[in-house]
Design a protein around this motif. Sequence first.
Motif, short mmCIF file in Angstrom:
data_model
loop_
_atom_site.label_atom_id
_atom_site.label_comp_id
_atom_site.label_asym_id
_atom_site.label_seq_id
_atom_site.Cartn_x
_atom_site.Cartn_y
_atom_site.Cartn_z
N VAL A 92 0.86 -1.18 0.00
CA VAL A 92 0.00 0.00 0.00
C VAL A 92 0.90 1.23 0.00
CG1 VAL A 92 -1.74 1.30 1.28
CG2 VAL A 92 -1.85 -1.20 1.21
N VAL A 93 0.72 2.09 -0.98
CA VAL A 93 1.54 3.29 -1.12
C VAL A 93 0.69 4.49 -0.71
CG1 VAL A 93 2.93 4.71 -2.67
CG2 VAL A 93 2.79 2.22 -3.03
N LEU A 94 1.12 5.16 0.37
CA LEU A 94 0.42 6.37 0.83
C LEU A 94 1.00 7.57 0.09
CD1 LEU A 94 -1.60 7.72 2.70
CD2 LEU A 94 0.17 7.73 4.48
N THR A 95 0.17 8.31 -0.60
CA THR A 95 0.65 9.39 -1.46
C THR A 95 -0.38 10.50 -1.53
OG1 THR A 95 1.38 9.93 -3.72
CG2 THR A 95 -0.29 8.20 -3.50
N HIS A 96 0.08 11.72 -1.81
CA HIS A 96 -0.85 12.83 -2.03
C HIS A 96 -1.49 12.74 -3.42
CE1 HIS A 96 0.20 14.85 1.66
NE2 HIS A 96 1.48 14.81 1.35
N ARG A 97 -0.78 12.11 -4.34
CA ARG A 97 -1.30 12.00 -5.70
C ARG A 97 -0.87 10.68 -6.29
NH1 ARG A 97 0.76 15.79 -10.56
NH2 ARG A 97 2.65 14.80 -9.80
N ARG A 98 -1.81 9.86 -6.67
CA ARG A 98 -1.49 8.55 -7.21
C ARG A 98 -0.90 8.68 -8.62
NH1 ARG A 98 -5.54 4.62 -7.03
NH2 ARG A 98 -4.34 3.58 -8.64
N PRO A 99 -0.03 7.76 -9.03
CA PRO A 99 0.50 7.79 -10.40
C PRO A 99 -0.63 7.62 -11.42
CG PRO A 99 1.74 6.26 -9.00
CD PRO A 99 0.52 6.65 -8.24
N GLU A 100 -0.61 8.46 -12.44
CA GLU A 100 -1.69 8.43 -13.42
C GLU A 100 -1.68 7.17 -14.26
OE1 GLU A 100 -1.41 11.96 -15.70
OE2 GLU A 100 -1.83 13.31 -14.01
N ASP A 101 -0.50 6.56 -14.44
CA ASP A 101 -0.39 5.41 -15.33
C ASP A 101 -0.32 4.09 -14.57
OD1 ASP A 101 2.03 5.91 -14.17
OD2 ASP A 101 3.23 5.52 -15.97
N ARG A 102 -0.70 4.07 -13.28
CA ARG A 102 -0.55 2.85 -12.48
C ARG A 102 -1.85 2.53 -11.74
NH1 ARG A 102 4.34 -0.48 -11.07
NH2 ARG A 102 3.23 -2.27 -10.23
N PRO A 103 -2.66 1.63 -12.27
CA PRO A 103 -3.88 1.23 -11.55
C PRO A 103 -3.52 0.32 -10.37
CG PRO A 103 -3.62 -0.10 -13.52
CD PRO A 103 -2.53 0.92 -13.56
N ASP A 104 -4.43 0.23 -9.41
CA ASP A 104 -4.24 -0.71 -8.31
C ASP A 104 -4.24 -2.14 -8.85
OD1 ASP A 104 -4.31 1.48 -6.66
OD2 ASP A 104 -6.28 1.05 -5.81
N ASP A 105 -3.35 -2.97 -8.30
CA ASP A 105 -3.32 -4.38 -8.69
C ASP A 105 -2.80 -5.20 -7.52
OD1 ASP A 105 -0.54 -3.99 -8.68
OD2 ASP A 105 -0.43 -3.79 -10.86
N GLU A 106 -2.43 -6.45 -7.75
CA GLU A 106 -1.97 -7.30 -6.66
C GLU A 106 -0.60 -6.90 -6.14
OE1 GLU A 106 -0.55 -9.24 -10.46
OE2 GLU A 106 -2.35 -8.21 -9.75
N ASN A 107 0.10 -6.02 -6.86
CA ASN A 107 1.43 -5.58 -6.45
C ASN A 107 1.40 -4.29 -5.63
OD1 ASN A 107 2.95 -7.68 -7.83
ND2 ASN A 107 2.32 -6.66 -9.72
N PHE A 108 0.63 -3.30 -6.11
CA PHE A 108 0.60 -2.00 -5.44
C PHE A 108 -0.82 -1.45 -5.42
CE2 PHE A 108 4.88 -2.45 -7.17
CZ PHE A 108 5.64 -2.21 -6.03
N VAL A 109 -1.18 -0.89 -4.26
CA VAL A 109 -2.46 -0.21 -4.08
C VAL A 109 -2.15 1.19 -3.55
CG1 VAL A 109 -4.61 -0.17 -2.74
CG2 VAL A 109 -3.73 -2.33 -3.63
N PHE A 110 -2.78 2.21 -4.11
CA PHE A 110 -2.47 3.59 -3.76
C PHE A 110 -3.60 4.18 -2.92
CE2 PHE A 110 -0.16 2.45 -7.51
CZ PHE A 110 1.10 2.94 -7.27
N VAL A 111 -3.22 4.85 -1.82
CA VAL A 111 -4.17 5.45 -0.90
C VAL A 111 -3.80 6.91 -0.72
CG1 VAL A 111 -4.99 5.47 1.49
CG2 VAL A 111 -4.64 3.29 0.31
N THR A 112 -4.79 7.78 -0.81
CA THR A 112 -4.53 9.23 -0.71
C THR A 112 -5.21 9.87 0.50
OG1 THR A 112 -6.43 9.69 -2.15
CG2 THR A 112 -4.28 9.45 -3.21
N ASP A 113 -5.84 9.07 1.36
CA ASP A 113 -6.66 9.62 2.44
C ASP A 113 -6.01 9.57 3.81
OD1 ASP A 113 -8.69 10.10 0.59
OD2 ASP A 113 -9.58 8.12 0.90
N GLY A 114 -4.69 9.40 3.88
CA GLY A 114 -4.01 9.45 5.16
C GLY A 114 -3.66 8.09 5.72
#
Length: 203
Positions: A92-114
């Motif tokens: 799980v990658v905590l970020t202010h802005r998720r990468p535009e070219d990287r959807p969530d999958d079994e490798n990485f999930v992006f969270v922007t809510d803290g």
Amino acid sequence: MGKVITGATMSLDGYLAGPDESGFDLLFQWYENGDTEIPTASPDVPPLRLSAASAALVEAEWGDTGALIVGRYLYDMTNAWGGRHPMDVTTVVLTHRRPEDRPDDENFVFVTDGIEAAVAKARELAGDKNVVVNGGQMARQALEAGLLDEVGVDLAPVILGGGKTLFGELGATPVQFEGPTTVVEGTGVTHLRYRVKNQPSTP
């Protein structure tokens, strides 16, 4: 439900990295000073070669881990570990802005809510296994939010003189721990594990 854990390899004077991101070659000598090989899931990270004592601990802890939480800085710095974290679990990658070219999958999930949302997502992914929070800013935020259960320190026999600490600029202290609950003497490293005794006090 598993535990939420953080940990890191640390110098004797308490740093995870020296000035200007230096010192990693000294901190992580224990990753390659033994005869027991542990493969990694990352195409960019070679197998670890640990002492028998370190290998037994690392294999057990990796096996108990169901998800990781890291910040965007580490994700970018490692180039996403070539597509899969070495521990072979969803990150799980905590970020202010998720990468535009990287959807969530079994490798990485992006969270922007803290950090609370990141821990909740990681717990969902981990199931009954543990969630590991990367040191530094992620660890600080998790500790300040009262979300950490345990802390691990892999103490390396080197002094770096400055740099990054495990919890960064922790705003609420003191924090007490129980233990060490585990002490393992590896080659060139001492593994220490502690339980969080109390949550940070509001300044």
